[in-house]
Scaffold this motif. Structure first.
Motif, PDB file in Angstrom:
ATOM      1  N   ALA A 109       0.846  -1.196   0.000  1.00  0.00           N
ATOM      2  CA  ALA A 109       0.000   0.000   0.000  1.00  0.00           C
ATOM      3  C   ALA A 109       0.876   1.239   0.000  1.00  0.00           C
ATOM      4  CB  ALA A 109      -0.909   0.002   1.233  1.00  0.00           C
ATOM      5  N   VAL A 110       0.333   2.316  -0.568  1.00  0.00           N
ATOM      6  CA  VAL A 110       1.020   3.610  -0.477  1.00  0.00           C
ATOM      7  C   VAL A 110       0.023   4.640   0.050  1.00  0.00           C
ATOM      8  CG1 VAL A 110       2.659   3.162  -2.333  1.00  0.00           C
ATOM      9  CG2 VAL A 110       0.469   4.226  -2.884  1.00  0.00           C
TER      10      VAL A 110
ATOM     11  N   ARG B 154       0.050  14.338  -4.581  1.00  0.00           N
ATOM     12  CA  ARG B 154       0.031  12.877  -4.629  1.00  0.00           C
ATOM     13  C   ARG B 154      -1.405  12.368  -4.526  1.00  0.00           C
ATOM     14  NH1 ARG B 154       5.002  10.447  -3.347  1.00  0.00           N
ATOM     15  NH2 ARG B 154       6.561  11.789  -4.273  1.00  0.00           N
TER      16      ARG B 154
ATOM     17  N   SER C 253       3.311  19.950   3.759  1.00  0.00           N
ATOM     18  CA  SER C 253       3.980  18.813   3.122  1.00  0.00           C
ATOM     19  C   SER C 253       5.466  19.120   2.976  1.00  0.00           C
ATOM     20  CB  SER C 253       3.410  18.561   1.721  1.00  0.00           C
ATOM     21  OG  SER C 253       2.045  18.310   1.778  1.00  0.00           O
TER      22      SER C 253
ATOM     23  N   GLU D  21       7.494  15.231  11.291  1.00  0.00           N
ATOM     24  CA  GLU D  21       6.620  14.493  10.352  1.00  0.00           C
ATOM     25  C   GLU D  21       7.255  14.462   8.961  1.00  0.00           C
ATOM     26  OE1 GLU D  21       3.778  13.157  11.192  1.00  0.00           O
ATOM     27  OE2 GLU D  21       3.362  14.092  13.150  1.00  0.00           O
TER      28      GLU D  21
ATOM     29  N   THR E  78       8.573  11.305   6.659  1.00  0.00           N
ATOM     30  CA  THR E  78       8.264  11.045   5.252  1.00  0.00           C
ATOM     31  C   THR E  78       9.533  10.676   4.484  1.00  0.00           C
ATOM     32  OG1 THR E  78       6.463  12.644   5.404  1.00  0.00           O
ATOM     33  CG2 THR E  78       7.146  12.014   3.196  1.00  0.00           C
TER      34      THR E  78
ATOM     35  N   PRO F 118       9.768  11.573  -7.633  1.00  0.00           N
ATOM     36  CA  PRO F 118       9.883  10.897  -6.338  1.00  0.00           C
ATOM     37  C   PRO F 118       8.878   9.770  -6.170  1.00  0.00           C
ATOM     38  CG  PRO F 118       9.794  13.271  -6.056  1.00  0.00           C
ATOM     39  CD  PRO F 118       9.465  12.992  -7.482  1.00  0.00           C
ATOM     40  N   ARG F 119       9.271   8.738  -5.449  1.00  0.00           N
ATOM     41  CA  ARG F 119       8.430   7.572  -5.236  1.00  0.00           C
ATOM     42  C   ARG F 119       7.381   7.836  -4.150  1.00  0.00           C
ATOM     43  NH1 ARG F 119      13.076   3.758  -3.678  1.00  0.00           N
ATOM     44  NH2 ARG F 119      14.008   5.152  -5.215  1.00  0.00           N
ATOM     45  N   TYR F 120       6.379   6.976  -4.111  1.00  0.00           N
ATOM     46  CA  TYR F 120       5.439   6.973  -2.991  1.00  0.00           C
ATOM     47  C   TYR F 120       6.066   6.156  -1.867  1.00  0.00           C
ATOM     48  CZ  TYR F 120       1.575   8.596  -5.914  1.00  0.00           C
ATOM     49  OH  TYR F 120       0.743   9.338  -6.711  1.00  0.00           O
ATOM     50  N   ALA F 121       5.859   6.581  -0.647  1.00  0.00           N
ATOM     51  CA  ALA F 121       6.304   5.781   0.487  1.00  0.00           C
ATOM     52  C   ALA F 121       5.337   4.612   0.637  1.00  0.00           C
ATOM     53  CB  ALA F 121       6.309   6.624   1.747  1.00  0.00           C
ATOM     54  N   THR F 122       5.869   3.386   0.702  1.00  0.00           N
ATOM     55  CA  THR F 122       4.983   2.229   0.854  1.00  0.00           C
ATOM     56  C   THR F 122       4.733   1.974   2.329  1.00  0.00           C
ATOM     57  OG1 THR F 122       6.742   0.613   0.981  1.00  0.00           O
ATOM     58  CG2 THR F 122       5.955   1.187  -1.228  1.00  0.00           C
ATOM     59  N   LEU F 123       3.635   1.280   2.602  1.00  0.00           N
ATOM     60  CA  LEU F 123       3.246   1.041   3.991  1.00  0.00           C
ATOM     61  C   LEU F 123       4.340   0.347   4.806  1.00  0.00           C
ATOM     62  CD1 LEU F 123       0.893   1.341   6.009  1.00  0.00           C
ATOM     63  CD2 LEU F 123       0.290  -0.992   5.417  1.00  0.00           C
ATOM     64  N   PRO F 124       4.937  -0.749   4.309  1.00  0.00           N
ATOM     65  CA  PRO F 124       5.995  -1.387   5.117  1.00  0.00           C
ATOM     66  C   PRO F 124       7.131  -0.410   5.435  1.00  0.00           C
ATOM     67  CG  PRO F 124       5.340  -2.825   3.310  1.00  0.00           C
ATOM     68  CD  PRO F 124       4.655  -1.511   3.086  1.00  0.00           C
TER      69      PRO F 124
ATOM     70  N   ILE G 282       6.833   2.877   5.637  1.00  0.00           N
ATOM     71  CA  ILE G 282       6.324   3.867   6.596  1.00  0.00           C
ATOM     72  C   ILE G 282       6.434   3.285   8.012  1.00  0.00           C
ATOM     73  CG2 ILE G 282       4.236   5.053   7.411  1.00  0.00           C
ATOM     74  CD1 ILE G 282       3.334   5.216   4.456  1.00  0.00           C
ATOM     75  N   MET G 283       6.090   2.005   8.149  1.00  0.00           N
ATOM     76  CA  MET G 283       6.152   1.386   9.476  1.00  0.00           C
ATOM     77  C   MET G 283       7.604   1.266   9.952  1.00  0.00           C
ATOM     78  SD  MET G 283       3.000   1.378   9.647  1.00  0.00           S
ATOM     79  CE  MET G 283       2.502   0.753  11.241  1.00  0.00           C
TER      80      MET G 283
ATOM     81  N   LYS H 172       9.146   4.453  11.369  1.00  0.00           N
ATOM     82  CA  LYS H 172       8.798   4.856  12.737  1.00  0.00           C
ATOM     83  C   LYS H 172       9.895   4.460  13.716  1.00  0.00           C
ATOM     84  CE  LYS H 172       3.796   4.320  12.014  1.00  0.00           C
ATOM     85  NZ  LYS H 172       3.269   5.676  11.920  1.00  0.00           N
TER      86      LYS H 172
END
Lengths: 470, 248
Positions: free
Chosen positions: A316-317, A324, B33, B69, B73, B182-188, B190-191, B194
């Motif tokens: 997921a993104v 975005r 942002s 924050e 990112t 730039p890429r999207y940050a993926t959920l894994p 992002i976790m 942290k």
């Protein structure tokens, strides 16, 4: 009265320059945007007030003409297109685009039928309010048509359809009277709810000229995410989990199949795949927070992590900026446009109860493939509302005409199945001319008779939009 | 190789800001942002790491507590650690450059990649000032970047064409829009982000007084655009261009 005299009278009512008869002027009004319908009309009238419309209606009644109301001309079922060269007056609401009142205390906005949806959004924002109705054609669709077709879009999950967002209406009736129903009351139980007759009537009962609409506080924060998964069933499992876990904060939940994503990436400029490894399908979701964007993002992260642990989603993104967010939504909103560039397509806007959705989709795909093995099925849309657009693109190598000739047969296959699943053959696009016969075939006699009685009571001479809906 | 990437928390590019009656920009409840040019800088650093040309990426942000924050990112995109220099003051490019110099002196990076400008104040000064303070070569407005051992080839978009520079590291690169997407940050990720460390410091800990030297006298919204009108004839058009637009 000879035609020339009629035109002269209309010109006197609205001003000569607001009466269009030359083919080059009338063409944009008479052509449906996908060019599926090319209409004919005596003239296009662009009135500025309900009074102008009332006079045109009286004239039409006297001269045995009829009236087809049109606003943004973004409809998908041909409801806004007239087909009679000698008798149809197309009344365009486009010039009636005033905001009559913005009332933040009342949380309401009173706007005329020609207001473009995006302008309503911006106007509400100036008072720090949200008008939640939104859909792909928000830059050109206008209020009158949105109400006459009871438009849905992708905020239905949280805020409901156009009907749920309307407090009052102003309409011109078949007898030329103007109904002043612009009430801003949340509660009003004085008998029949008349406004709800006109909402969704597709211009067959009267002409909506203005409406009072509900406004909402703007959520303090919002987050948008895209997740890759294996099957639509998983998308539904995700939906139920996410809805329960978010406490009703989900504002959108859309299904995008890989084939649809491929069409968009191929045909729509400035789009790209947000997730590196492709998945068979995707869900695009949005979640609101009454606290902050960070809070919305945290909640979405927590829910998505749980879904990943349950093996329901692969990846997921999350959108980290507005740009975005728009880029993610563009993938969804370009779906129709991309499919158009891929060749001919047959569209089916259906709904079934959520509990039967996954099985329906499986059977629908199997049934269409059994009939036409190379059919390219793009089933996408508002899966959270139980509404999908099952659009079928022409097989590679097949001629467009050959494919479109199968319209009835494929429609029959899908609609039979929809019926057996207790669904609807028109979830949000309406009936128009496209599904009129299908409606007559599938709605119960009791329901059809009630609809005809209402039509006869409000428009006995069949003045408004004949040949549509009923 | 170690890369520093300074990033700024700014009002989101798509937000239409309002000027408050008191004469400042209304930042309450406004979506914030990462500065888009800085996002490009983070992406470029990550690509160098993915090509095994860089080992460590440190994302630095100078600003309020919430700038953490923005660092998260960058960490979610792929940076390794963060430094938050917490400062409530309005920051001017020279102060930012001084703080970054102090961090560079300590961290000894091989490369500093930063956005060519921040979209809130549009200064376009920090990279150049930092190059001067460190006495390092600079490749500004980069649209292409290649690393070969100690030498760096930077393609710049200049008026009328492209200019190619060869720099020796350590060096400063400022990014232009076309350098990458730039890429999207993926959920894994992002976790995982942290758990990545963010070091907290202040300008004072580097011996720098962050107080601005410039005073903002006035903030005005752009003049409201008036609606267009249709003219009936060319004669009227010419007349309006003369009398109202003052073009002719």
């Amino acid at each position: 009265m000879p035609q020339a005299k009629t035109l002269e009278t209309i010109a006197r009512i609205i001003g000569a320059k607001n009466l269009l008869t030359h083919p080059s002027d009338t063409k944009p009004y008479l052509t449906e945007w996908r060019e599926n319908y090319r209409g004919k009309a005596l003239c296009i009238a662009l009135p500025l007030s309900p009074k102008d419309i009332s006079e045109i209606v009286k004239l039409a009644a006297k001269e045995k003409l009829h009236i087809v109301p049109q606003s943004g001309n973004t409809g998908l079922v041909g409801g806004q297109i007239p087909f009679d060269k000698n008798r149809a007056i197309l009344v365009s609401l486009a010039r009636m685009n005033k905001i009559r009142e913005l009332n933040p205390t009342n949380n309401s906005i009173t706007a005329e039928a020609g207001c473009i949806l995006a302008n309503l959004h911006h106007t509400a924002e100036t008072a720090n309010r949200l008008f939640p109705l939104t859909l792909a054609s928000k830059g050109s669709s206008q209020l009158g048509g949105l109400l006459a077709t009871n438009a849905g879009g992708h905020n239905v999950l949280r805020y409901g359809m156009a009907r749920d967002l309307t407090l009052g209406l102003e309409c011109v009736l078949a007898n030329g009277k103007i109904w002043h129903g612009l009430r801003a009351l949340r509660k009003d139980n004085r008998g029949y709810d008349l406004k709800n007759l006109f909402i969704g009537s597709e211009g067959t009962l009267g002409i909506i000229t203005a409406a009072v609409l509900k406004l909402f506080p703007i959520p303090k924060g919002e987050t948008t995410f895209l997740a890759g998964l294996q099957t639509p069933q998983q998308a539904l499992d995700c939906f139920h989990w996410a809805q329960a876990r978010s406490g009703g904060a989900l504002s959108a939940f859309e299904l995008i199949p890989r084939i649809g994503m491929d069409f968009v990436l191929k045909h729509i400029p400035e789009t790209r795949d947000p997730i590196r490894n492709p998945s068979p399908c995707y869900l695009l979701g949005a979640l609101d927070s009454e606290i902050s964007a960070e809070d919305a993002s945290e909640k979405a992260q927590a829910i998505l992590s749980e879904l990943m642990e349950k093996n329901l989603i692969k990846d997921a993104v999350l959108a980290s900026s507005e740009a975005r967010r728009e880029a993610l939504w563009k993938l969804r909103e370009s779906m129709s446009e991309a499919q158009k560039r891929e060749g001919a397509s047959l569209k089916h806007d259906i709904s079934v109860p959520l509990s039967k959705m996954a099985r329906f989709l499986e059977e629908a795909e199997a049934a269409v493939k059994a009939f036409l093995p190379e059919a390219r099925i793009v089933a996408f849309g508002h899966i959270g509302d139980g509404n999908l657009h099952i659009n079928i693109s022409q097989p590679v190598g097949m001629s467009a005409d050959g494919f479109l000739a199968l319209r009835e047969k494929i429609g029959r296959i899908l609609y039979d199945l929809v019926e057996s699943f207790d669904g609807s053959i028109s979830a949000e696009h309406g009936i128009g001319v496209l599904k009129r016969d299908e409606l007559a075939r599938r709605k119960s006699q009791t329901e059809l008779e009630m609809m005809r009685q209402i039509k006869r009571a409000l428009d006995p001479d069949n003045l408004f939009n004949p040949g549509k809906l009923l | 190789m170690k890369i520093l990437v300074p990033i700024k928390r700014v009002v989101d590019y798509n937000v239409r800001v309002q000027v408050k009656p008191s004469g400042s920009v209304d930042l309450d409840n406004v979506k914030m942002s990462m500065n888009p040019f800085d996002e490009i800088a983070v992406e470029e650093a990550i690509r160098l790491k993915e090509q095994n040309k860089a080992k460590e990426i440190i994302a630095i942000s100078i600003g309020p507590a919430q700038a953490s924050e923005t660092i998260r990112t960058a960490l979610a995109m792929g940076a390794d650690k963060g430094i938050l220099v917490q400062s409530p003051e309005r920051l001017e490019p020279l102060n930012v450059a001084k703080i970054l110099k102090a961090i560079a002196d300590k961290e000894k990076p091989d490369l500093i990649i930063l956005g060519k400008q921040a979209i809130d104040d549009d200064c376009n000064q920090t990279g150049q000032m930092l190059a001067a303070l460190l006495n390092w070569p600079q490749g500004t407005f980069a649209s292409k970047l290649e690393l070969n051992g100690d030498s760096i080839t930077v393609t710049r978009e200049v008026d009328g064409g492209l200019q190619t520079l060869a720099l020796k590291r350590p060096a400063i690169i400022t990014t232009d829009l076309r350098l990458n997407e730039p890429r999207y940050a993926t959920l894994p990720n992002i976790m995982k982000a942290k758990k990545k460390p963010i070091e907290q410091t202040t300008p004072e800990s580097y011996g720098i007084n962050p107080a601005p030297r410039l005073e903002i006298l006035e903030t005005l919204p752009p003049k409201e655009r008036e609606g267009g009108v249709k003219v009936e004839s060319i004669k009227e058009l010419v007349e309006k261009l003369r009398s109202e637009a003052g073009i002719l």
